[in-house]
Design a protein around this motif. Structure first.
Motif, PDB file in Angstrom:
ATOM      1  N   VAL A 173     -60.950 -61.470  -8.887  1.00 58.36           N
ATOM      2  CA  VAL A 173     -59.780 -61.999  -8.181  1.00 58.36           C
ATOM      3  C   VAL A 173     -59.438 -61.075  -7.019  1.00 58.36           C
ATOM      4  CG1 VAL A 173     -58.804 -63.143 -10.207  1.00 58.36           C
ATOM      5  CG2 VAL A 173     -58.141 -60.802  -9.679  1.00 58.36           C
ATOM      6  N   GLU A 174     -58.634 -61.577  -6.124  1.00 60.94           N
ATOM      7  CA  GLU A 174     -58.194 -60.801  -4.966  1.00 60.94           C
ATOM      8  C   GLU A 174     -57.188 -59.737  -5.421  1.00 60.94           C
ATOM      9  OE1 GLU A 174     -56.532 -59.560  -1.356  1.00 60.94           O
ATOM     10  OE2 GLU A 174     -55.300 -60.689  -2.738  1.00 60.94           O
ATOM     11  N   ALA A 175     -57.142 -58.607  -4.736  1.00 61.67           N
ATOM     12  CA  ALA A 175     -56.329 -57.457  -5.156  1.00 61.67           C
ATOM     13  C   ALA A 175     -54.853 -57.789  -5.305  1.00 61.67           C
ATOM     14  CB  ALA A 175     -56.495 -56.303  -4.174  1.00 61.67           C
ATOM     15  N   THR A 176     -54.317 -58.651  -4.454  1.00 58.30           N
ATOM     16  CA  THR A 176     -52.893 -58.971  -4.563  1.00 58.30           C
ATOM     17  C   THR A 176     -52.580 -59.709  -5.855  1.00 58.30           C
ATOM     18  OG1 THR A 176     -53.203 -60.998  -3.275  1.00 58.30           O
ATOM     19  CG2 THR A 176     -52.511 -59.027  -2.069  1.00 58.30           C
ATOM     20  N   GLN A 177     -53.587 -60.372  -6.442  1.00 54.46           N
ATOM     21  CA  GLN A 177     -53.381 -61.027  -7.732  1.00 54.46           C
ATOM     22  C   GLN A 177     -53.432 -60.009  -8.870  1.00 54.46           C
ATOM     23  OE1 GLN A 177     -56.546 -63.904  -7.294  1.00 54.46           O
ATOM     24  NE2 GLN A 177     -55.024 -65.558  -7.184  1.00 54.46           N
ATOM     25  N   LEU A 178     -54.258 -58.993  -8.705  1.00 60.56           N
ATOM     26  CA  LEU A 178     -54.354 -57.949  -9.733  1.00 60.56           C
ATOM     27  C   LEU A 178     -53.110 -57.069  -9.761  1.00 60.56           C
ATOM     28  CD1 LEU A 178     -58.024 -56.686  -9.362  1.00 60.56           C
ATOM     29  CD2 LEU A 178     -57.048 -57.959 -11.279  1.00 60.56           C
TER      30      LEU A 178
ATOM     31  N   VAL B 101     -47.403 -54.413  -5.929  1.00 62.82           N
ATOM     32  CA  VAL B 101     -47.682 -53.491  -4.828  1.00 62.82           C
ATOM     33  C   VAL B 101     -47.206 -54.118  -3.523  1.00 62.82           C
ATOM     34  CG1 VAL B 101     -49.507 -52.364  -3.504  1.00 62.82           C
ATOM     35  CG2 VAL B 101     -49.641 -52.447  -5.995  1.00 62.82           C
ATOM     36  N   ALA B 102     -46.509 -53.334  -2.724  1.00 67.33           N
ATOM     37  CA  ALA B 102     -46.065 -53.795  -1.409  1.00 67.33           C
ATOM     38  C   ALA B 102     -47.181 -53.515  -0.409  1.00 67.33           C
ATOM     39  CB  ALA B 102     -44.780 -53.073  -0.997  1.00 67.33           C
ATOM     40  N   TYR B 103     -47.987 -54.521  -0.128  1.00 70.63           N
ATOM     41  CA  TYR B 103     -49.117 -54.362   0.779  1.00 70.63           C
ATOM     42  C   TYR B 103     -48.630 -54.299   2.220  1.00 70.63           C
ATOM     43  CZ  TYR B 103     -51.907 -55.369  -3.276  1.00 70.63           C
ATOM     44  OH  TYR B 103     -52.481 -55.312  -4.509  1.00 70.63           O
TER      45      TYR B 103
ATOM     46  N   ASP C 227     -50.920 -54.528  11.391  1.00 71.52           N
ATOM     47  CA  ASP C 227     -49.849 -54.646  12.383  1.00 71.52           C
ATOM     48  C   ASP C 227     -48.605 -53.870  11.950  1.00 71.52           C
ATOM     49  OD1 ASP C 227     -48.857 -55.987  14.875  1.00 71.52           O
ATOM     50  OD2 ASP C 227     -47.416 -56.840  13.439  1.00 71.52           O
ATOM     51  N   GLU C 228     -48.222 -54.014  10.698  1.00 70.87           N
ATOM     52  CA  GLU C 228     -47.047 -53.292  10.182  1.00 70.87           C
ATOM     53  C   GLU C 228     -47.296 -51.779  10.188  1.00 70.87           C
ATOM     54  OE1 GLU C 228     -45.463 -56.691   7.039  1.00 70.87           O
ATOM     55  OE2 GLU C 228     -46.925 -55.206   6.382  1.00 70.87           O
TER      56      GLU C 228
END
Length: 80
Positions: free
Chosen positions: A58-63, A67-69, A73-74
């Motif tokens: 799965v993609e890291a944001t699902q794991l 976590v505040a990615y 740009d930010e």
């Protein structure tokens, strides 16, 4: 992105792809991997986006949903 954010033009040094390929062959791990990524991204313009087979991972944001990615740009905004 950086030039657009700062309104300044960066000095660039153009390196032939053949030189980078030579450096990759001569470099030890992990530098060879970093050079390969740079070649793909900055010289060839390839993107690292790819589909993940749900049967394999799965993609890291699902794991790690807590976590505040930070986008590139930010992150660059922090440096201005």
């Amino acid at each position: 992105m950086w030039e657009k954010k700062t309104g300044r033009t960066l000095q660039k040094e153009h390196v032939p792809e053949e030189d980078i390929l030579k450096w990759i062959k001569e470099a030890a791990f992990p530098l060879n991997i970093l050079l390969s990524l740079g070649l793909s991204t900055f010289v060839r313009g390839e993107q690292a986006n790819f589909d993940i087979d749900p049967a394999v991972g799965v993609e890291a944001t699902q794991l790690y949903p807590d976590v505040a990615y930070t986008t590139v740009d930010e992150y660059l905004n922090r440096l201005i």
